[in-house]
Design a protein around this motif. Structure first.
Motif, PDB file in Angstrom:
ATOM      1  N   ALA A   3      42.833  32.849  39.039  1.00 51.42           N
ATOM      2  CA  ALA A   3      42.217  32.303  37.825  1.00 51.42           C
ATOM      3  C   ALA A   3      40.903  33.015  37.502  1.00 51.42           C
ATOM      4  O   ALA A   3      40.612  33.311  36.331  1.00 51.42           O
ATOM      5  CB  ALA A   3      41.972  30.803  38.008  1.00 51.42           C
ATOM      6  N   ALA A   4      40.123  33.290  38.537  1.00 54.40           N
ATOM      7  CA  ALA A   4      38.850  33.978  38.314  1.00 54.40           C
ATOM      8  C   ALA A   4      39.075  35.385  37.785  1.00 54.40           C
ATOM      9  O   ALA A   4      38.367  35.853  36.886  1.00 54.40           O
ATOM     10  CB  ALA A   4      38.051  34.011  39.617  1.00 54.40           C
ATOM     11  N   GLY A   5      40.054  36.052  38.353  1.00 53.47           N
ATOM     12  CA  GLY A   5      40.357  37.407  37.895  1.00 53.47           C
ATOM     13  C   GLY A   5      40.827  37.433  36.455  1.00 53.47           C
ATOM     14  O   GLY A   5      40.454  38.319  35.680  1.00 53.47           O
ATOM     15  N   ARG A   6      41.649  36.448  36.094  1.00 52.27           N
ATOM     16  CA  ARG A   6      42.131  36.381  34.709  1.00 52.27           C
ATOM     17  C   ARG A   6      40.966  36.182  33.743  1.00 52.27           C
ATOM     18  O   ARG A   6      40.918  36.770  32.675  1.00 52.27           O
ATOM     19  CB  ARG A   6      43.117  35.214  34.546  1.00 52.27           C
ATOM     20  N   GLN A   7      40.039  35.347  34.142  1.00 53.52           N
ATOM     21  CA  GLN A   7      38.949  35.022  33.220  1.00 53.52           C
ATOM     22  C   GLN A   7      37.866  36.114  33.177  1.00 53.52           C
ATOM     23  O   GLN A   7      37.394  36.489  32.113  1.00 53.52           O
ATOM     24  CB  GLN A   7      38.298  33.699  33.624  1.00 53.52           C
ATOM     25  N   ASN A   8      37.487  36.617  34.350  1.00 51.80           N
ATOM     26  CA  ASN A   8      36.307  37.490  34.408  1.00 51.80           C
ATOM     27  C   ASN A   8      36.621  38.965  34.615  1.00 51.80           C
ATOM     28  O   ASN A   8      35.730  39.799  34.499  1.00 51.80           O
ATOM     29  CB  ASN A   8      35.385  37.043  35.554  1.00 51.80           C
ATOM     30  N   GLY A   9      37.834  39.261  34.992  1.00 46.14           N
ATOM     31  CA  GLY A   9      38.154  40.648  35.294  1.00 46.14           C
ATOM     32  C   GLY A   9      37.997  40.946  36.778  1.00 46.14           C
ATOM     33  O   GLY A   9      37.505  40.123  37.551  1.00 46.14           O
ATOM     34  N   ILE A  10      38.423  42.141  37.135  1.00 46.42           N
ATOM     35  CA  ILE A  10      38.487  42.533  38.543  1.00 46.42           C
ATOM     36  C   ILE A  10      37.416  43.569  38.849  1.00 46.42           C
ATOM     37  O   ILE A  10      37.191  44.493  38.078  1.00 46.42           O
ATOM     38  CB  ILE A  10      39.893  43.119  38.857  1.00 46.42           C
ATOM     39  N   SER A  11      36.776  43.385  39.989  1.00 50.77           N
ATOM     40  CA  SER A  11      35.721  44.315  40.387  1.00 50.77           C
ATOM     41  C   SER A  11      36.320  45.560  41.030  1.00 50.77           C
ATOM     42  O   SER A  11      37.543  45.688  41.134  1.00 50.77           O
ATOM     43  CB  SER A  11      34.772  43.624  41.372  1.00 50.77           C
ATOM     44  N   LEU A  12      35.461  46.460  41.481  1.00 55.22           N
ATOM     45  CA  LEU A  12      35.928  47.737  42.025  1.00 55.22           C
ATOM     46  C   LEU A  12      36.792  47.577  43.264  1.00 55.22           C
ATOM     47  O   LEU A  12      37.666  48.405  43.530  1.00 55.22           O
ATOM     48  CB  LEU A  12      34.737  48.633  42.367  1.00 55.22           C
ATOM     49  N   ASP A  13      36.544  46.535  44.050  1.00 52.31           N
ATOM     50  CA  ASP A  13      37.318  46.405  45.288  1.00 52.31           C
ATOM     51  C   ASP A  13      38.546  45.503  45.121  1.00 52.31           C
ATOM     52  O   ASP A  13      39.230  45.190  46.092  1.00 52.31           O
ATOM     53  CB  ASP A  13      36.424  45.935  46.448  1.00 52.31           C
ATOM     54  N   GLY A  14      38.791  45.080  43.899  1.00 50.11           N
ATOM     55  CA  GLY A  14      39.982  44.278  43.627  1.00 50.11           C
ATOM     56  C   GLY A  14      39.747  42.782  43.615  1.00 50.11           C
ATOM     57  O   GLY A  14      40.635  42.016  43.246  1.00 50.11           O
ATOM     58  N   THR A  15      38.566  42.351  44.031  1.00 45.59           N
ATOM     59  CA  THR A  15      38.250  40.914  43.963  1.00 45.59           C
ATOM     60  C   THR A  15      37.704  40.594  42.576  1.00 45.59           C
ATOM     61  O   THR A  15      37.189  41.470  41.883  1.00 45.59           O
ATOM     62  CB  THR A  15      37.212  40.538  45.036  1.00 45.59           C
ATOM     63  N   PRO A  16      37.781  39.332  42.167  1.00 50.57           N
ATOM     64  CA  PRO A  16      37.304  38.985  40.827  1.00 50.57           C
ATOM     65  C   PRO A  16      35.784  39.117  40.694  1.00 50.57           C
ATOM     66  O   PRO A  16      35.034  39.007  41.663  1.00 50.57           O
ATOM     67  CB  PRO A  16      37.725  37.521  40.667  1.00 50.57           C
ATOM     68  N   ILE A  17      35.364  39.324  39.477  1.00 50.38           N
ATOM     69  CA  ILE A  17      33.936  39.357  39.144  1.00 50.38           C
ATOM     70  C   ILE A  17      33.432  37.916  39.021  1.00 50.38           C
ATOM     71  O   ILE A  17      34.162  37.038  38.540  1.00 50.38           O
ATOM     72  CB  ILE A  17      33.727  40.111  37.815  1.00 50.38           C
ATOM     73  N   LEU A  18      32.210  37.674  39.462  1.00 47.80           N
ATOM     74  CA  LEU A  18      31.565  36.371  39.260  1.00 47.80           C
ATOM     75  C   LEU A  18      30.372  36.550  38.336  1.00 47.80           C
ATOM     76  O   LEU A  18      29.541  37.425  38.554  1.00 47.80           O
ATOM     77  CB  LEU A  18      31.107  35.777  40.598  1.00 47.80           C
ATOM     78  N   HIS A  19      30.300  35.708  37.322  1.00 32.75           N
ATOM     79  CA  HIS A  19      29.244  35.848  36.318  1.00 32.75           C
ATOM     80  C   HIS A  19      28.099  34.862  36.513  1.00 32.75           C
ATOM     81  O   HIS A  19      26.984  35.131  36.072  1.00 32.75           O
ATOM     82  CB  HIS A  19      29.824  35.614  34.910  1.00 32.75           C
ATOM     83  N   THR A  20      28.371  33.702  37.094  1.00 38.81           N
ATOM     84  CA  THR A  20      27.374  32.618  37.070  1.00 38.81           C
ATOM     85  C   THR A  20      27.190  31.991  38.451  1.00 38.81           C
ATOM     86  O   THR A  20      28.019  32.150  39.349  1.00 38.81           O
ATOM     87  CB  THR A  20      27.805  31.484  36.109  1.00 38.81           C
ATOM     88  N   GLY A  21      26.105  31.244  38.546  1.00 37.39           N
ATOM     89  CA  GLY A  21      25.861  30.496  39.770  1.00 37.39           C
ATOM     90  C   GLY A  21      26.896  29.415  39.990  1.00 37.39           C
ATOM     91  O   GLY A  21      27.313  29.161  41.125  1.00 37.39           O
ATOM     92  N   ASP A  22      27.339  28.793  38.930  1.00 30.98           N
ATOM     93  CA  ASP A  22      28.352  27.745  39.075  1.00 30.98           C
ATOM     94  C   ASP A  22      29.664  28.308  39.603  1.00 30.98           C
ATOM     95  O   ASP A  22      30.376  27.645  40.372  1.00 30.98           O
ATOM     96  CB  ASP A  22      28.586  27.045  37.725  1.00 30.98           C
TER      97      ASP A  22
END
Lengths: 445, 372
Positions: B252-271
């Motif tokens: 779900a995180a990957g769908r919403q925020n996109g994928i980082s260089l190592d393949g894990t999802p990006i996190l945008h916020t503290g929440d």
């Protein structure tokens, strides 16, 4: 001590406890008028650890107030470990002192307390608004009543020996929980000196571990009162303390009684502990060279820089008190003397009405007894990082039952001793807290 | 040394061409970022001799070329006499490398800072009576309130490592290194905390002791490292594969925020970080409902998908504990100079979050954010 347990106490229990309290020091103050014409104000007050404070409180603060108000003031000093038992006995017997001063929020007795809103209003008109800590420690948002009056508090920063921590390249202290563990591990390996966080059930263990739990972004109940202690952050905190004990602890920690960590610090047997600054004040008096090496620092964790107070001084006027008017008036007038209370407590009692000690920041920057004199500057922003018991909610009766029955220290201790896994300990604590909350709801009807 | 002087000359030329008045078509009143003067660092509690080491990499002394610059011959800083003229607390070193970051509250890609130097241990702070600023606060106590969230790549030798090396880790391998937070070592862009202490000059309420621009005068931050745990990426004998809960969250995180260089999802916020850590009471994230959130947080109680930590302040982890990285108060109207460049995490030369490039481009060419 729970309200339910308190009701089980007999009148005989009360008489016995009252006699014991009197034996610890009844101080009858005779203002020089015929006793028959006088009112009486009976005060039970938690015994202060700073030498001379209680004597000043009796002789000067209460004594002078009694003269001005034509009242015979009786002050009994109650050792902290006997506060709960005496309060419960008085409630059960519906007699005792008029004013009962607790070192924590006495939320479990709110059915037996007057609404202290009038006291707050009177003080606010003189000194401005009460600090958030005081409000959230004594207000019931459901009943909209103040079940007690907060008159002061003591923060609980980490105390650490600067010279020890400099040996592991942390001369300015460990700063956050991860460095506390990694630094303490190296420190014990290098010097043989363990870290000394209090983890046994007791006041120090309560303060240390409630603080640590918040520091790890966990909580016992959420802002709405729901039990949430069984969560990932609690499990992480439990594993952390287990690791800290394994890597940098000492078996003595598990058996410390009241002030065990203080004695260990004064003997320089541990490198750090969490406590009120009464610890350094004691060192300043007993051994200035030891005191010189102790510095203060609040620790930060994933929940930010956050701590619960060591003491939240909260006074209750019982609704069965014979001299309610006198008790209320005494509280109002006591706040007028906050500056002197701060001085006489050697700076340990911080004001809950910030404007009553106008030069507080200056004093913290240049303390006449401290070496170096700026040692207490770490407390300048203590009102910002100190939260009430029960945070993020208010201190209510369940909160205090959880606190006074040491649910949190017992949870941590069971993990440190290997009796439970972190996950099992969090689950067991959640069950215990849930029962307390349910019982509390039933008791309040 | 010769290389540095050569680079400084080139960079100075770039400055002159960049400052030609004809190149701006909007009001310019916000000066571009510059390094602080030595005396300003000192009065705020820094030991400048430690900042002026290659490990700290202070702009103006080191790192003229190379990361965060990503093109051959691209300079990270230039000498510029306007710096001290605009602000006597600055020295004449203007920063070109402009790092993008998310604002922790809402994840907006609107923050820009200058990663001037890495602070590796408490030896970088003055001690004793020199440790405190004019208001009596130590530098360490102030900047400990401001968290910059760094995300080192977890990919090590082709596999995702579930824990950092050093004091924040579990002592097992594989572990991912935390010795560098220069952009090439990151899996995605920085986040700057704004939910705990106000990033602007205001207050977030009584629990926020300091304001960033009002109290943290060198703009420094403590670095909070965060990562996906073994429950999210596997990699440990007792947890070789992700849990189903973490797989659900990762997807779900990957769908919403996109994928980082190592393949894990990006996190945008503290929440979002709180959500993957299982912090109780966290609001629903990544499109989950409240009921789903309750279930997921409970499932994370014994198997959290995310974790965070701070490096050993004695310097034993070998990386940056703190950063001198002043955030630009108002990046509009000249603060993003024509010769500045955007430092963000890139995949094949392209920013993994194009919104940074878009905002940066608008600020540089029009002096405004694109939506203004």
């Amino acid at each position: 001590m729970s309200e339910i347990e308190g009701r089980k106490r007999s009148r005989r229990d009360f008489i016995g406890l009252a006699a014991a309290a009197a034996a610890s020091g009844p101080f009858f103050l005779f203002p020089g008028r015929a006793l028959a014409q006088q009112k009486t104000l009976k005060i039970a007050k938690w015994a202060h650890v700073v030498p001379g404070f209680d004597r000043w409180f009796e002789d000067e603060l209460a004594g002078e107030w009694g003269k001005r108000h034509d009242t015979q003031v009786v002050v009994d000093h109650i050792p902290v470990e006997r506060i709960s038992a005496l309060a419960a006995a008085e409630v059960a017997a519906r007699e005792g002192h008029d004013l009962f001063m607790f070192p924590w929020p006495p939320a479990e007795y709110q059915r037996h307390a007057i609404d202290h809103a009038e006291v707050y209003q009177a003080v606010t008109s003189r000194h401005g608004n009460v600090a958030r800590l005081g409000h959230r420690s004594t207000f019931n948002p459901t009943s909209k009543k103040y079940f007690a009056f907060c008159d002061g508090w003591m923060p609980a920063p980490l105390h650490f020996f600067q010279d020890y921590w400099a040996e592991v390249d942390m001369p300015l202290g460990p700063v956050h929980y991860n460095s506390l563990r990694s630094g303490a591990q190296r420190l014990r390996a290098k010097l043989g000196i363990p870290c000394g966080l209090a983890i046994a059930p007791g006041l120090e263990g309560n303060v240390t571990l409630h603080t640590l739990l918040h520091g790890f972004n966990s909580m016992i109940r959420d802002a709405n009162g729901n039990v949430v202690v069984n969560n990932a952050r609690t499990v992480v905190a439990l594993q952390y303390v287990k690791d800290l004990y394994r890597d940098a602890g000492t078996p003595e920690q598990l058996a410390w009684g009241p002030s065990g960590n203080v004695r260990a610090m004064l003997a320089r047997k541990i490198s750090a502990t969490t406590h009120a600054i009464t610890l350094i004040r004691t060192a300043e008096k007993q051994d200035p060279e030891v005191a010189k090496k102790i510095l203060l620092q609040p620790l930060r964790g994933s929940g930010g820089v956050i701590a619960v107070p060591y003491v939240t001084s909260c006074s209750v006027v019982w609704n069965f008190a014979r001299n309610q008017a006198g008790a209320r008036q005494f509280l109002v007038n006591m706040i007028d003397h906050s500056q002197t209370i701060y001085e006489k407590s050697n700076g340990c009692n911080l004001p809950v009405y910030p404007k009553t000690v106008l030069d507080l920041n200056v004093r913290l920057s240049n303390d006449p007894q401290a070496d170096p004199p700026w040692k207490y500057e770490a407390l300048k922003d203590a009102p910002r990082w100190t939260v009430n018991l029960g945070h993020p909610g208010f201190a209510d009766s369940a909160t205090m039952e959880i606190y006074n029955s040491f649910v949190i220290p017992r949870m941590f201790l069971s993990v440190v001793k290997g009796e439970r896994s972190p996950a099992d300990a969090a689950k067991a604590a959640a069950a215990e807290v849930t029962k307390i909350v349910d019982d509390s709801k039933q008791a309040l009807g | 040394m010769r290389n540095i002087f050569k680079g400084a000359f080139v960079a100075s030329v770039l400055t002159l061409s960049a400052s030609l008045p004809a190149q701006t078509t909007f009001p310019v009143f916000n000066p571009p970022p510059c390094d602080f003067s030595d005396s300003f660092y000192t009065v705020n509690g820094f030991d400048v001799t430690n900042l002026d080491t290659s490990a700290a990499g202070r702009f103006g002394n080191f790192r003229l070329f190379g990361p965060p610059a990503f093109q051959s011959g691209q300079a990270n800083w230039v000498t510029d006499g306007n710096c001290s003229a605009n602000d006597p607390n600055r020295r004449n070193v203007r920063i070109l490398a402009t790092t993008g970051a998310y604002k922790d509250d809402d994840g907006a890609p609107t923050q820009f800072f200058s990663a001037i130097a890495f602070v590796l241990s408490q030896n970088f702070f003055l001690t004793g009576s020199n440790a405190k600023n004019a208001r009596g606060f130590t530098l360490q106590s102030i900047i400990g309130n401001f968290e910059a969230y760094g995300a080192p790549t977890q990919m090590v030798n082709g596999v995702l490592a579930p824990a950092p090396c050093g004091s924040m880790g579990d002592g097992l391998t594989p572990c991912f290194p935390v010795t560098s937070v220069a952009t090439p070592a990151l899996r995605h862009d920085w986040r700057l905390s704004s939910n705990r202490n106000a990033l602007d000059g205001s207050s977030n309420g009584p629990s926020t002791p300091f304001s960033y621009f009002g109290d943290d005068l060198t703009g420094s931050w403590i670095i909070t490292y965060f990562w996906w745990t073994k429950y999210a990426v596997g990699g440990r004998a007792d947890q070789p594969a992700p849990t189903s809960t973490c797989q659900t969250i990762l997807a779900a995180a990957g769908r919403q925020n996109g994928i980082s260089l190592d393949g894990t999802p990006i996190l945008h916020t503290g929440d979002e970080l709180h959500f993957i850590e299982g912090v109780p009471g966290t609001a629903p994230q990544f499109g989950f409902t409240q009921a789903q959130t309750n279930q997921l947080l409970q499932a994370e109680a014994t198997a959290p998908c995310g974790a965070e930590g701070n490096e050993d302040v004695g310097g034993k982890d070998g990386g940056a504990v703190w950063l001198v990285c002043p955030t630009i108060l108002d990046p509009r109207n000249g603060a993003i100079a024509r010769d500045a460049f955007l430092d963000v995490v890139r995949r094949n030369g392209t920013p993994i979050d194009g919104r940074f490039q878009t905002n940066f481009g608008c600020l540089q060419s029009t002096g405004k954010f694109c939506n203004e």
